[in-house]
Enzyme design. Structure first.
Site, short mmCIF file in Angstrom:
data_model
loop_
_atom_site.label_atom_id
_atom_site.label_comp_id
_atom_site.label_asym_id
_atom_site.label_seq_id
_atom_site.Cartn_x
_atom_site.Cartn_y
_atom_site.Cartn_z
N HIS A 146 0.85 -1.20 0.00
CA HIS A 146 0.00 0.00 0.00
C HIS A 146 0.88 1.24 0.00
O HIS A 146 2.04 1.20 0.39
CB HIS A 146 -0.92 -0.01 1.22
N CYS A 150 -1.96 -0.94 7.57
CA CYS A 150 -1.24 0.33 7.44
C CYS A 150 -1.40 1.18 8.70
O CYS A 150 -0.47 1.88 9.10
CB CYS A 150 -1.71 1.09 6.20
N GLU A 182 0.88 3.86 1.89
CA GLU A 182 1.36 4.24 3.23
C GLU A 182 2.57 3.42 3.62
O GLU A 182 3.56 3.94 4.14
CB GLU A 182 0.27 4.03 4.29
#
Length: 135
Positions: free
Chosen positions: A65, A96, A67
């Site tokens: 992801h 995350c 993040e």
């Protein structure tokens, strides 16, 4: 809302376009003392093919992801994400959120609400300021 929130979120939206993912492109910026200290977008790990979905259009399980990419990038850089703000185009997932908490990020600003809110719920429970902004 802080003065530069919309600008940083717009920049994260532009950064999301670097993603090779077809289903959803997500971008993230880590900002500390009004300086961008890291950036990330969703995609495969370094050295892998830049294809996020399998032949059925399902996201591959090893796709990172935005993040997670921004947080790992700042860790490599020697900068500290302590007391920084994360700008991300989609609300963080639970995995995350755990990384955000451990990285010492104090504030998360996002654009799109994801249908599952357990990541945002965990961030709030940890005392992290969370704000959604429509662009």
């Amino acid at each position: 809302m802080e003065k530069f929130d919309k600008s940083y979120l717009e920049m994260a939206s532009v950064w999301a376009r670097n993603s090779y993912c077809k289903r959803r492109q997500v971008g993230a910026l880590l900002v500390k003392n009004r300086m961008i200290i890291s950036d990330g977008y969703n995609g495969t790990p370094s050295g892998f093919e830049n294809i996020c979905e399998d032949e059925n259009g399902v996201t591959k399980p090893y796709v990172l992801h935005a993040e997670a990419n921004a947080i790992s990038k700042v860790a490599k850089s020697g900068n500290s994400s302590e007391d920084s703000t994360l700008y991300v185009t989609a609300s963080p997932c639970l995995e995350c959120a755990k990384l955000i908490i451990q990285a010492g990020i104090r504030r998360v600003v996002y654009r799109d609400e994801y249908r599952i809110t357990d990541g945002v719920d965990l961030l709030r429970r940890a005392g992290i300021e969370v704000e959604q902004i429509d662009l």
